[in-house]
Design a protein around this motif. Structure first.
Motif, PDB file in Angstrom:
ATOM      1  N   MET A 112     -18.504  11.570 -44.129  1.00  0.00           N
ATOM      2  CA  MET A 112     -17.962  12.683 -43.351  1.00  0.00           C
ATOM      3  C   MET A 112     -17.099  12.146 -42.213  1.00  0.00           C
ATOM      4  SD  MET A 112     -20.063  15.723 -41.432  1.00  0.00           S
ATOM      5  CE  MET A 112     -19.232  17.100 -40.661  1.00  0.00           C
ATOM      6  N   THR A 113     -15.869  12.610 -42.097  1.00  0.00           N
ATOM      7  CA  THR A 113     -14.979  12.180 -41.024  1.00  0.00           C
ATOM      8  C   THR A 113     -15.055  13.150 -39.863  1.00  0.00           C
ATOM      9  OG1 THR A 113     -13.089  13.426 -41.849  1.00  0.00           O
ATOM     10  CG2 THR A 113     -13.422  11.221 -42.770  1.00  0.00           C
ATOM     11  N   ARG A 114     -14.495  12.728 -38.730  1.00  0.00           N
ATOM     12  CA  ARG A 114     -14.474  13.611 -37.567  1.00  0.00           C
ATOM     13  C   ARG A 114     -13.633  14.853 -37.844  1.00  0.00           C
ATOM     14  NH1 ARG A 114     -17.159  11.443 -33.677  1.00  0.00           N
ATOM     15  NH2 ARG A 114     -17.352   9.185 -33.493  1.00  0.00           N
ATOM     16  N   GLU A 115     -12.585  14.685 -38.672  1.00  0.00           N
ATOM     17  CA  GLU A 115     -11.733  15.827 -38.990  1.00  0.00           C
ATOM     18  C   GLU A 115     -12.526  16.883 -39.765  1.00  0.00           C
ATOM     19  OE1 GLU A 115     -10.924  12.669 -39.326  1.00  0.00           O
ATOM     20  OE2 GLU A 115      -9.426  12.559 -37.731  1.00  0.00           O
ATOM     21  N   ASP A 116     -13.435  16.412 -40.646  1.00  0.00           N
ATOM     22  CA  ASP A 116     -14.246  17.343 -41.421  1.00  0.00           C
ATOM     23  C   ASP A 116     -15.127  18.203 -40.534  1.00  0.00           C
ATOM     24  OD1 ASP A 116     -13.245  16.352 -43.814  1.00  0.00           O
ATOM     25  OD2 ASP A 116     -14.795  14.815 -43.962  1.00  0.00           O
ATOM     26  N   LYS A 117     -15.458  17.680 -39.338  1.00  0.00           N
ATOM     27  CA  LYS A 117     -16.379  18.407 -38.467  1.00  0.00           C
ATOM     28  C   LYS A 117     -15.814  19.754 -38.013  1.00  0.00           C
ATOM     29  CE  LYS A 117     -19.005  14.553 -36.517  1.00  0.00           C
ATOM     30  NZ  LYS A 117     -19.393  13.875 -35.283  1.00  0.00           N
ATOM     31  N   ALA A 118     -14.499  19.855 -37.950  1.00  0.00           N
ATOM     32  CA  ALA A 118     -13.893  21.103 -37.494  1.00  0.00           C
ATOM     33  C   ALA A 118     -14.294  22.259 -38.400  1.00  0.00           C
ATOM     34  CB  ALA A 118     -12.377  20.968 -37.450  1.00  0.00           C
ATOM     35  N   LEU A 119     -14.527  21.979 -39.697  1.00  0.00           N
ATOM     36  CA  LEU A 119     -14.914  22.998 -40.654  1.00  0.00           C
ATOM     37  C   LEU A 119     -16.382  22.906 -41.012  1.00  0.00           C
ATOM     38  CD1 LEU A 119     -11.818  22.607 -43.023  1.00  0.00           C
ATOM     39  CD2 LEU A 119     -12.117  24.248 -41.159  1.00  0.00           C
ATOM     40  N   SER A 120     -17.128  22.174 -40.223  1.00  0.00           N
ATOM     41  CA  SER A 120     -18.517  21.872 -40.545  1.00  0.00           C
ATOM     42  C   SER A 120     -19.405  23.100 -40.427  1.00  0.00           C
ATOM     43  CB  SER A 120     -19.031  20.795 -39.595  1.00  0.00           C
ATOM     44  OG  SER A 120     -20.426  20.682 -39.716  1.00  0.00           O
ATOM     45  N   PRO A 121     -20.383  23.206 -41.333  1.00  0.00           N
ATOM     46  CA  PRO A 121     -21.368  24.289 -41.206  1.00  0.00           C
ATOM     47  C   PRO A 121     -22.263  24.129 -39.982  1.00  0.00           C
ATOM     48  CG  PRO A 121     -22.012  22.737 -42.936  1.00  0.00           C
ATOM     49  CD  PRO A 121     -20.609  22.374 -42.524  1.00  0.00           C
ATOM     50  N   PHE A 122     -22.180  22.973 -39.313  1.00  0.00           N
ATOM     51  CA  PHE A 122     -22.991  22.763 -38.115  1.00  0.00           C
ATOM     52  C   PHE A 122     -22.451  23.509 -36.898  1.00  0.00           C
ATOM     53  CE2 PHE A 122     -24.162  19.013 -40.650  1.00  0.00           C
ATOM     54  CZ  PHE A 122     -25.538  19.144 -40.619  1.00  0.00           C
ATOM     55  N   ASN A 123     -21.243  24.039 -36.989  1.00  0.00           N
ATOM     56  CA  ASN A 123     -20.677  24.718 -35.816  1.00  0.00           C
ATOM     57  C   ASN A 123     -21.566  25.868 -35.346  1.00  0.00           C
ATOM     58  OD1 ASN A 123     -18.513  23.008 -35.675  1.00  0.00           O
ATOM     59  ND2 ASN A 123     -17.141  24.321 -36.860  1.00  0.00           N
ATOM     60  N   GLU A 124     -22.138  26.606 -36.289  1.00  0.00           N
ATOM     61  CA  GLU A 124     -23.038  27.699 -35.922  1.00  0.00           C
ATOM     62  C   GLU A 124     -24.278  27.156 -35.211  1.00  0.00           C
ATOM     63  OE1 GLU A 124     -25.847  31.047 -38.142  1.00  0.00           O
ATOM     64  OE2 GLU A 124     -24.143  30.152 -39.211  1.00  0.00           O
ATOM     65  N   HIS A 125     -24.807  26.030 -35.707  1.00  0.00           N
ATOM     66  CA  HIS A 125     -25.986  25.425 -35.078  1.00  0.00           C
ATOM     67  C   HIS A 125     -25.650  24.879 -33.689  1.00  0.00           C
ATOM     68  CE1 HIS A 125     -28.141  25.977 -38.739  1.00  0.00           C
ATOM     69  NE2 HIS A 125     -27.396  25.125 -39.431  1.00  0.00           N
ATOM     70  N   ILE A 126     -24.457  24.324 -33.556  1.00  0.00           N
ATOM     71  CA  ILE A 126     -24.040  23.793 -32.259  1.00  0.00           C
ATOM     72  C   ILE A 126     -24.009  24.906 -31.220  1.00  0.00           C
ATOM     73  CG2 ILE A 126     -22.073  22.792 -31.014  1.00  0.00           C
ATOM     74  CD1 ILE A 126     -21.507  21.218 -33.670  1.00  0.00           C
ATOM     75  N   ALA A 127     -23.451  26.052 -31.603  1.00  0.00           N
ATOM     76  CA  ALA A 127     -23.395  27.188 -30.669  1.00  0.00           C
ATOM     77  C   ALA A 127     -24.803  27.646 -30.291  1.00  0.00           C
ATOM     78  CB  ALA A 127     -22.606  28.330 -31.309  1.00  0.00           C
ATOM     79  N   ALA A 128     -25.693  27.708 -31.265  1.00  0.00           N
ATOM     80  CA  ALA A 128     -27.060  28.156 -30.986  1.00  0.00           C
ATOM     81  C   ALA A 128     -27.782  27.166 -30.079  1.00  0.00           C
ATOM     82  CB  ALA A 128     -27.817  28.341 -32.295  1.00  0.00           C
ATOM     83  N   LEU A 129     -27.594  25.891 -30.335  1.00  0.00           N
ATOM     84  CA  LEU A 129     -28.270  24.879 -29.526  1.00  0.00           C
ATOM     85  C   LEU A 129     -27.698  24.809 -28.116  1.00  0.00           C
ATOM     86  CD1 LEU A 129     -28.706  22.292 -32.369  1.00  0.00           C
ATOM     87  CD2 LEU A 129     -30.580  23.137 -30.927  1.00  0.00           C
ATOM     88  N   ARG A 130     -26.420  25.093 -27.965  1.00  0.00           N
ATOM     89  CA  ARG A 130     -25.861  25.143 -26.605  1.00  0.00           C
ATOM     90  C   ARG A 130     -26.448  26.301 -25.818  1.00  0.00           C
ATOM     91  NH1 ARG A 130     -19.641  23.185 -27.965  1.00  0.00           N
ATOM     92  NH2 ARG A 130     -20.035  21.003 -27.397  1.00  0.00           N
ATOM     93  N   SER A 131     -26.814  27.354 -26.496  1.00  0.00           N
ATOM     94  CA  SER A 131     -27.465  28.462 -25.786  1.00  0.00           C
ATOM     95  C   SER A 131     -28.872  28.069 -25.321  1.00  0.00           C
ATOM     96  CB  SER A 131     -27.541  29.690 -26.699  1.00  0.00           C
ATOM     97  OG  SER A 131     -28.483  29.493 -27.743  1.00  0.00           O
ATOM     98  N   ILE A 132     -29.445  27.046 -25.967  1.00  0.00           N
ATOM     99  CA  ILE A 132     -30.765  26.554 -25.577  1.00  0.00           C
ATOM    100  C   ILE A 132     -30.659  25.466 -24.512  1.00  0.00           C
ATOM    101  CG2 ILE A 132     -32.817  25.326 -26.395  1.00  0.00           C
ATOM    102  CD1 ILE A 132     -32.307  26.603 -29.167  1.00  0.00           C
TER     103      ILE A 132
END
Length: 480
Positions: A1-21
Motif C-alpha cells: 500500500m502506498t501513501r497515495e492509496d491512502k487518500a482512497l483508503s477505507p480507513f478514512n471513516e475510522h480515522i474520523a471516528a478515532l479523532r472524535s475520541i
C-alpha cells in the motif's frame, strides 16, 4: 500500500471516528505518521494511521474501537528496539498505537522508594525527576526508551549484575486488553510483598505487548551511587575473562555493579567511526578483549574509609600476585569517560557497514566458549564479515554484532542477515543451550525462531493466555 492509496483508503471513516475520541492531534496519518513507521535499525512499514492517546482511558477507548472494527494494533513506546517489534508491516492495514503522549503523570513515594509513572515517560525524564531526591531507576541502557517498552521487553542493561532486570524492579502495572471493551486491568500495587496468589503482572512483562498494552507502572527506585571507581582491564586471554570475574566478585562483593566485555574489533570500528572518541590504549594498540569494571557505593565518602579507587586497585593487585596469568593490564580513569567508549559501540558499528545484531544469553561460563567457536567458523562460512562482540558478560549476555563493511560482497548479499541469524541462533540454542533473545524480545526479526525453538506445549499455553487476555490482533510477536 502506498501513501497515495491512502487518500482512497477505507480507513478514512475510522480515522474520523478515532479523532472524535482522541482529538485531531491524537490521530496521525500521511507524512505525520512517517516517524512512527521506521525503527531504530531502519526497519520500515506503512501504518494505516497512528494513535497517540494521552491517558489510560483514551488507550482503552481507542483499543476498543479498533478491536470492534477488526483493525490490528502495533503498540509502540520509544521505538528504540532492534527486532522490528514496534513498527508496522508493509500492508498498510495496522494501526500504530504510540505512547509518546502518555507521559503526564509521575508521582514519587519517597518513603516506599517507589514511583508511579505513565508508560510513555522516557527513561531520561524519569531519572531527571528522581534525581533531586537522590534516586534513580536502575536500568542502564545506551538508548533512551519509554517505560512501557522497557517493561514489555523486560530490558536488562549494563548494571544487571547489581540491580537485575526490569522484571525485578516492577511492583505494579495497569494494562489495557485487546478485547471489545478495551478492558483496563490493574495488577500489583505499591506493595513490595504480597504473596496472595499468582503474580499476574509478570504475564505482561517481557512478552512484547502480545497480551496487553501497559499504560502505567509502579517501579522500584534505588539510591543514586555517590562513589564509583572504574577501570579497563585487559585479560591475558579470552579464557581468562570468567576466572577474572570470579576473582573480582570474591574481592569486592556487592560493590561490583558492572562487568562488561568489548572485543578489539568492536572497539577499533567504533574508534574509526566516531573520531571524537579518545583511544585510551598505549600507542593506540587496541587489545583483543577489554573489560569495563565498575564499583559503586550509594553513600558519600566517609573520613577514614578506603576509597573505591583503592578498593579496586587493591583487588587487582591481589589478583596479579595470586593469579598472574589472568590479567595483562589495567587502565584507570573517570567512570564517565570509560563508559563513553562502551556506550558508543552500537552507534559506531551501525556506521561501519551492514550490521546484523544478535542479542544472545548463555550460562556465564559458556559466553567466551561460544564467541571462540564463532570466531573460528565465521571466516569460513561468511567471508568478509567482521565479528564484533560486546556486552554483559557478568550476567551471561553478549551482543554479537556482525558487520559487513560498506561496499563489500557480503554487504550486497540480500540473504546475508537471514543466513547469519539462522546459523548463529542454531549454534547458540542447540549447541550451547543459550537464548537467541537475551533482552530485546521477539519482534518480526525473531518470530521464525520463536516458532522453531519454543516447545509446542508452551506455545499452546501462550495461545490460551492470549485468548483470555487480548483475543484480538495485538503486537508484532505471535507467542502462540
Amino acid at each position: 500500500m502506498t501513501r497515495e492509496d491512502k487518500a482512497l483508503s477505507p480507513f478514512n471513516e475510522h480515522i474520523a471516528a478515532l479523532r472524535s475520541i482522541l482529538s485531531d492531534e491524537g490521530v496521525q496519518v500521511g507524512a505525520d505518521a512517517a516517524a512512527y513507521e521506521e525503527g531504530a535499525r531502519f526497519d520500515r512499514g506503512v501504518a494505516a494511521f497512528v494513535l497517540r492517546p494521552t491517558s489510560t482511558a483514551e488507550v482503552s477507548a481507542a483499543v476498543s474501537y479498533c478491536v470492534r472494527n477488526e483493525i490490528p494494533i502495533v503498540p509502540q513506546a520509544g521505538n528504540t528496539g532492534v527486532v522490528s517489534g514496534s513498527t508496522p508491516d508493509a500492508s498498510g492495514t495496522q494501526a500504530v498505537l504510540s505512547l509518546d503522549r502518555l507521559s503526564r503523570n509521575l508521582r514519587l513515594d519517597i518513603d516506599n522508594r517507589s514511583v508511579r509513572a505513565d508508560a510513555g515517560i522516557l527513561l531520561s525524564d524519569l531519572n531527571a525527576a528522581l534525581e533531586p531526591d537522590g534516586l534513580f531507576f536502575p536500568i542502564d541502557l545506551g538508548a533512551n526508551p519509554r517505560l512501557g517498552g522497557m517493561l514489555s521487553t523486560n530490558a536488562g542493561g549494563a548494571r544487571f549484575l547489581r540491580y537485575g532486570d526490569v522484571r525485578r524492579n516492577v511492583l505494579g502495572i495497569t494494562v489495557v486488553l485487546a478485547d471489545p471493551e478495551g478492558s483496563i486491568v490493574t495488577l500489583g500495587s505499591s506493595l513490595r510483598k504480597n504473596n496472595t496468589g499468582v503474580d499476574w503482572k509478570q504475564l505482561f512483562i517481557g512478552t512484547s505487548g502480545a497480551f496487553g498494552i501497559i499504560t502505567e507502572c509502579v517501579l522500584n527506585a534505588e539510591r543514586i551511587p555517590r562513589q564509583n571507581a572504574a577501570a579497563l582491564l585487559v585479560p591475558s586471554t579470552p579464557s581468562a575473562i570468567l576466572p577474572l570475574l570470579r576473582e573480582i566478585e570474591g574481592r569486592v562483593g556487592e560493590y561490583l555493579s558492572t562487568f562488561e566485555a568489548m572485543s578489539g574489533n568492536a572497539i577499533r570500528l567504533t574508534l574509526q567511526s566516531i573520531p571524537r572518541l579518545k583511544n585510551p590504549f598505549v600507542g593506540g594498540q587496541v587489545p583483543n578483549y577489554v573489560l569495563l569494571v565498575e564499583l559503586t557505593r550509594t553513600w558519600e565518602p566517609r573520613d577514614g574509609e578506603q576509597s573505591l579507587d583503592k578498593v579496586l586497585e587493591t583487588a587487582l593487585a591481589e589478583i596479579w600476585d595470586t593469579q598472574p596469568d589472568l590479567l595483562a593490564d589495567a587502565l584507570f580513569g573517570p567512570s564517565q569517560q570509560l563508559w563513553m567508549l562502551r556506550h558508543s559501540i552500537p552507534e559506531g558499528l551501525k556506521q561501519s557497514g551492514r550490521l546484523v545484531s544478535c542479542d544472545l544469553a548463555f550460562q556465564r561460563g559458556d559466553v567466551m566458549k561460544f564467541c571462540d567457536t564463532v570466531t573460528t567458523e565465521l571466516p569460513i562460512r561468511f567471508p568478509g564479515v567482521i565479528m564484533c562482540d560486546f556486552g554483559h558478560v557478568g550476567d551471561g549476555g553478549v551482543h554479537l554484532s556482525l558487520v559487513a563493511p560498506h561496499g563489500s560482497e557480503a554487504a550486497l548479499n540480500p540473504d546475508l542477515e537471514g543466513n547469519l541469524r539462522s546459523w548463529i541462533y542454531e549454534k547458540a540454542v542447540n549447541d550451547f543451550g543459550g537464548s537467541y533473545s537475551g533482552e530485546h524480545g521477539i519482534g518480526r526479526k525473531n518470530q521464525a525462531y520463536y516458532d522453531k525453538f519454543t516447545p509446542e506445549r508452551l506455545k499452546s499455553w501462550a495461545r490460551a493466555m492470549k485468548a483470555v487476555t487480548s483475543p484480538s490482533e495485538l503486537g508484532v510477536p505471535r507467542l502462540g
